[in-house]
Design a protein around this motif. Structure first.
Motif, PDB file in Angstrom:
ATOM      1  N   LEU A 243      27.157 -97.780-122.171  1.00 36.40           N
ATOM      2  CA  LEU A 243      27.354 -97.977-120.750  1.00 36.40           C
ATOM      3  C   LEU A 243      26.518 -99.096-120.142  1.00 36.40           C
ATOM      4  O   LEU A 243      25.467 -99.431-120.625  1.00 36.40           O
ATOM      5  CB  LEU A 243      26.995 -96.684-120.007  1.00 36.40           C
ATOM      6  CG  LEU A 243      27.849 -95.467-120.357  1.00 36.40           C
ATOM      7  CD1 LEU A 243      27.349 -94.294-119.572  1.00 36.40           C
ATOM      8  CD2 LEU A 243      29.293 -95.726-120.062  1.00 36.40           C
TER       9      LEU A 243
ATOM     10  N   LEU B 275      32.164 -98.785-119.145  1.00 38.23           N
ATOM     11  CA  LEU B 275      32.144 -97.929-120.313  1.00 38.23           C
ATOM     12  C   LEU B 275      32.859 -98.632-121.455  1.00 38.23           C
ATOM     13  O   LEU B 275      34.005 -99.031-121.328  1.00 38.23           O
ATOM     14  CB  LEU B 275      32.846 -96.604-119.996  1.00 38.23           C
ATOM     15  CG  LEU B 275      32.988 -95.624-121.159  1.00 38.23           C
ATOM     16  CD1 LEU B 275      31.611 -95.157-121.615  1.00 38.23           C
ATOM     17  CD2 LEU B 275      33.833 -94.441-120.746  1.00 38.23           C
TER      18      LEU B 275
ATOM     19  N   GLY C 166      35.997 -98.307-116.428  1.00 38.43           N
ATOM     20  CA  GLY C 166      34.939 -98.485-115.448  1.00 38.43           C
ATOM     21  C   GLY C 166      35.262 -97.931-114.087  1.00 38.43           C
ATOM     22  O   GLY C 166      36.374 -98.064-113.601  1.00 38.43           O
TER      23      GLY C 166
ATOM     24  N   THR D 289      29.016 -98.346-111.161  1.00 35.36           N
ATOM     25  CA  THR D 289      27.957 -98.677-112.107  1.00 35.36           C
ATOM     26  C   THR D 289      27.567 -97.431-112.878  1.00 35.36           C
ATOM     27  O   THR D 289      27.266 -96.398-112.289  1.00 35.36           O
ATOM     28  CB  THR D 289      26.724 -99.234-111.368  1.00 35.36           C
ATOM     29  OG1 THR D 289      27.106-100.408-110.662  1.00 35.36           O
ATOM     30  CG2 THR D 289      25.622 -99.582-112.353  1.00 35.36           C
ATOM     31  N   TYR D 290      27.554 -97.516-114.199  1.00 38.02           N
ATOM     32  CA  TYR D 290      27.227 -96.386-115.050  1.00 38.02           C
ATOM     33  C   TYR D 290      25.842 -96.561-115.657  1.00 38.02           C
ATOM     34  O   TYR D 290      25.433 -97.656-116.009  1.00 38.02           O
ATOM     35  CB  TYR D 290      28.242 -96.256-116.186  1.00 38.02           C
ATOM     36  CG  TYR D 290      29.611 -95.777-115.781  1.00 38.02           C
ATOM     37  CD1 TYR D 290      29.799 -94.982-114.660  1.00 38.02           C
ATOM     38  CD2 TYR D 290      30.726 -96.106-116.550  1.00 38.02           C
ATOM     39  CE1 TYR D 290      31.049 -94.531-114.313  1.00 38.02           C
ATOM     40  CE2 TYR D 290      31.986 -95.651-116.213  1.00 38.02           C
ATOM     41  CZ  TYR D 290      32.152 -94.863-115.084  1.00 38.02           C
ATOM     42  OH  TYR D 290      33.386 -94.416-114.750  1.00 38.02           O
ATOM     43  N   TYR D 291      25.157 -95.414-115.845  1.00 34.46           N
ATOM     44  CA  TYR D 291      23.820 -95.451-116.431  1.00 34.46           C
ATOM     45  C   TYR D 291      23.694 -94.603-117.693  1.00 34.46           C
ATOM     46  O   TYR D 291      22.954 -94.954-118.600  1.00 34.46           O
ATOM     47  CB  TYR D 291      22.779 -94.976-115.412  1.00 34.46           C
ATOM     48  CG  TYR D 291      22.732 -95.822-114.168  1.00 34.46           C
ATOM     49  CD1 TYR D 291      22.167 -97.095-114.189  1.00 34.46           C
ATOM     50  CD2 TYR D 291      23.267 -95.364-112.966  1.00 34.46           C
ATOM     51  CE1 TYR D 291      22.140 -97.892-113.051  1.00 34.46           C
ATOM     52  CE2 TYR D 291      23.238 -96.152-111.823  1.00 34.46           C
ATOM     53  CZ  TYR D 291      22.676 -97.406-111.868  1.00 34.46           C
ATOM     54  OH  TYR D 291      22.654 -98.187-110.740  1.00 34.46           O
TER      55      TYR D 291
ATOM     56  N   THR E  71      25.694 -91.694-120.613  1.00 33.64           N
ATOM     57  CA  THR E  71      26.945 -91.181-121.158  1.00 33.64           C
ATOM     58  C   THR E  71      26.669 -90.056-122.145  1.00 33.64           C
ATOM     59  O   THR E  71      25.588 -89.982-122.734  1.00 33.64           O
ATOM     60  CB  THR E  71      27.739 -92.294-121.862  1.00 33.64           C
ATOM     61  OG1 THR E  71      28.977 -91.774-122.352  1.00 33.64           O
ATOM     62  CG2 THR E  71      26.962 -92.849-123.043  1.00 33.64           C
TER      63      THR E  71
ATOM     64  N   VAL F 117      30.204 -89.547-117.941  1.00 36.38           N
ATOM     65  CA  VAL F 117      29.398 -90.709-117.593  1.00 36.38           C
ATOM     66  C   VAL F 117      28.813 -90.516-116.202  1.00 36.38           C
ATOM     67  O   VAL F 117      29.471 -89.996-115.296  1.00 36.38           O
ATOM     68  CB  VAL F 117      30.209 -92.027-117.650  1.00 36.38           C
ATOM     69  CG1 VAL F 117      30.607 -92.346-119.063  1.00 36.38           C
ATOM     70  CG2 VAL F 117      31.439 -91.949-116.776  1.00 36.38           C
TER      71      VAL F 117
ATOM     72  N   GLY G  96      26.543 -92.239-112.932  1.00 34.43           N
ATOM     73  CA  GLY G  96      26.158 -93.513-112.342  1.00 34.43           C
ATOM     74  C   GLY G  96      25.971 -93.427-110.853  1.00 34.43           C
ATOM     75  O   GLY G  96      25.575 -92.392-110.307  1.00 34.43           O
TER      76      GLY G  96
ATOM     77  N   TRP H 259      31.510 -88.652-113.834  1.00 31.21           N
ATOM     78  CA  TRP H 259      32.933 -88.730-114.128  1.00 31.21           C
ATOM     79  C   TRP H 259      33.193 -88.112-115.491  1.00 31.21           C
ATOM     80  O   TRP H 259      32.417 -88.298-116.432  1.00 31.21           O
ATOM     81  CB  TRP H 259      33.413 -90.185-114.165  1.00 31.21           C
ATOM     82  CG  TRP H 259      33.237 -90.956-112.887  1.00 31.21           C
ATOM     83  CD1 TRP H 259      32.108 -91.589-112.463  1.00 31.21           C
ATOM     84  CD2 TRP H 259      34.223 -91.183-111.878  1.00 31.21           C
ATOM     85  NE1 TRP H 259      32.329 -92.203-111.247  1.00 31.21           N
ATOM     86  CE2 TRP H 259      33.620 -91.978-110.869  1.00 31.21           C
ATOM     87  CE3 TRP H 259      35.567 -90.811-111.736  1.00 31.21           C
ATOM     88  CZ2 TRP H 259      34.306 -92.391-109.733  1.00 31.21           C
ATOM     89  CZ3 TRP H 259      36.253 -91.229-110.601  1.00 31.21           C
ATOM     90  CH2 TRP H 259      35.627 -92.006-109.615  1.00 31.21           C
TER      91      TRP H 259
ATOM     92  N   ASN I 257      21.466 -91.903-107.587  1.00 32.17           N
ATOM     93  CA  ASN I 257      21.993 -92.365-108.866  1.00 32.17           C
ATOM     94  C   ASN I 257      21.754 -91.325-109.953  1.00 32.17           C
ATOM     95  O   ASN I 257      20.647 -90.810-110.093  1.00 32.17           O
ATOM     96  CB  ASN I 257      21.326 -93.682-109.280  1.00 32.17           C
ATOM     97  CG  ASN I 257      21.812 -94.859-108.468  1.00 32.17           C
ATOM     98  OD1 ASN I 257      22.896 -94.830-107.901  1.00 32.17           O
ATOM     99  ND2 ASN I 257      21.000 -95.894-108.394  1.00 32.17           N
TER     100      ASN I 257
END
Length: 323
Positions: free
Chosen positions: A7, A11, A47, A50-52, A54, A65, A67, A72, A102
């Protein structure tokens, strides 16, 4: 079928074989091993914001995921289908009450029925994967940097920005234990990573003060693994058989492997890399480690980098294998 997800800010899913072969229904793809790691290639790119972090469920059906917009859930078998946004953090976004929420950590229970997440809004949350229903909201002592679920799904561990570890009973919502994971002579530092051992008896924690420790869940007593000298750890993971702990050290650019029984350092893998996260393959033979915008696949036995995966436009902050 074994895949890796990685990520930030999109993704990226990679697997052996190409999309045409997968679409033709050629059957299950082989696991990623030291001998075929060079064949791994990207098969999908997804996507939403913004993802952080997973995670992949144990049955391989769901990818979680976390973010900027919440958590999600993706259907791994149908990546073209719109993901589900779990309630809680998403509600704050809609109401306009989001204040630095976040999602910093995401993890599934061992049976894949629960998913948990931590956030800077000082909460750790647990949902039912099938229904998406929020089962519990735990109020931590500070912004939550990491979470972990025990193998039986009964305990949730949260680590916050002040170095506090809290153990929560998932069913009752009560704190069963809490302690500071920071060493007294190092001051307070955020817990950048944590994980339960496969049997649930141990918890490994890492903090920005260059400390990695193993905690006995029953006694609450620690076994220090790393105490300076390797750079602030950014991620920790147990090997699938529970015999080893891997710690990634972003500043030092290396990965250390520790023997759980003796607490001794057994080997150092890779050097001079910008490592943010790591994950063991299901059979424990491969370590996936993020290195800037790339992912390195490392043969645990030989220490050799067997493949370098590229495709991210920005720094990779999380990696995970399918079961």
């Amino acid at each position: 079928m074994k895949r890796i997800s990685a990520l930030f800010p999109l993704l990226l899913l990679v697997t052996i074989g190409s999309l045409p072969a997968r679409a033709q229904g050629d059957g299950p793809l082989p696991p990623i091993t030291a001998t075929n790691a060079a064949q791994v290639r990207q098969v999908a790119r997804l996507g939403n914001g913004t993802y952080y972090k997973t995670a992949w469920s144990s049955d391989g059906k769901t990818i979680a995921v976390g973010g900027s917009a919440g958590v999600w859930l993706y259907d791994a078998a149908n990546m073209d289908e719109a993901p589900r946004l779990l309630e809680g953090y998403a509600d704050s976004v809609i109401r306009g009450t989001l204040d630095n929420t976040n999602v910093t950590s995401v993890v599934f229970s061992a049976d894949g029925t629960l998913v948990a997440a931590g956030s800077y809004d000082r909460t750790a949350r647990v949902w039912d994967v099938k229904t998406g229903q929020a089962l519990a909201v735990f109020r931590a002592t500070g912004g939550v940097d990491s979470v972990a679920l025990s193998s039986d799904g009964m305990l949730l561990a949260s680590g916050d920005e002040s170095g506090m570890v809290q153990l929560w009973n998932v069913k009752t919502g009560q704190v069963t234990a809490s302690w500071s994971a920071n060493l007294a002579d190092r001051g307070r530092g955020p817990l950048t990573g944590m994980a339960f051992s496969p049997d649930g008896s141990l918890l490994v924690t890492a903090d920005t003060n260059d400390v990695v420790q193993l905690w006995n869940i029953k006694s609450g007593q620690p076994t220090p693994l790393m105490n300076g000298g390797y750079g602030a750890p950014t991620s920790v993971a147990f090997s699938p058989d529970g015999s080893q702990v891997a710690s990634a050290n972003g500043y030092a650019g290396s990965v250390q492997l520790w023997d759980v029984k003796s607490g001794q350092l057994t080997t150092t893998l890779m050097r001079d890399l910008d490592i943010n996260s790591l994950a063991f393959s299901p059979d424990g033979s491969i370590l996936a480690a993020s290195d800037g915008t790339s992912i390195r696949l490392v043969d645990v036995k030989s220490g050799q980098i067997t493949a370098t995966l590229k495709g991210h436009p920005d720094e990779v902050s999380s990696v995970a294998f399918s079961p």
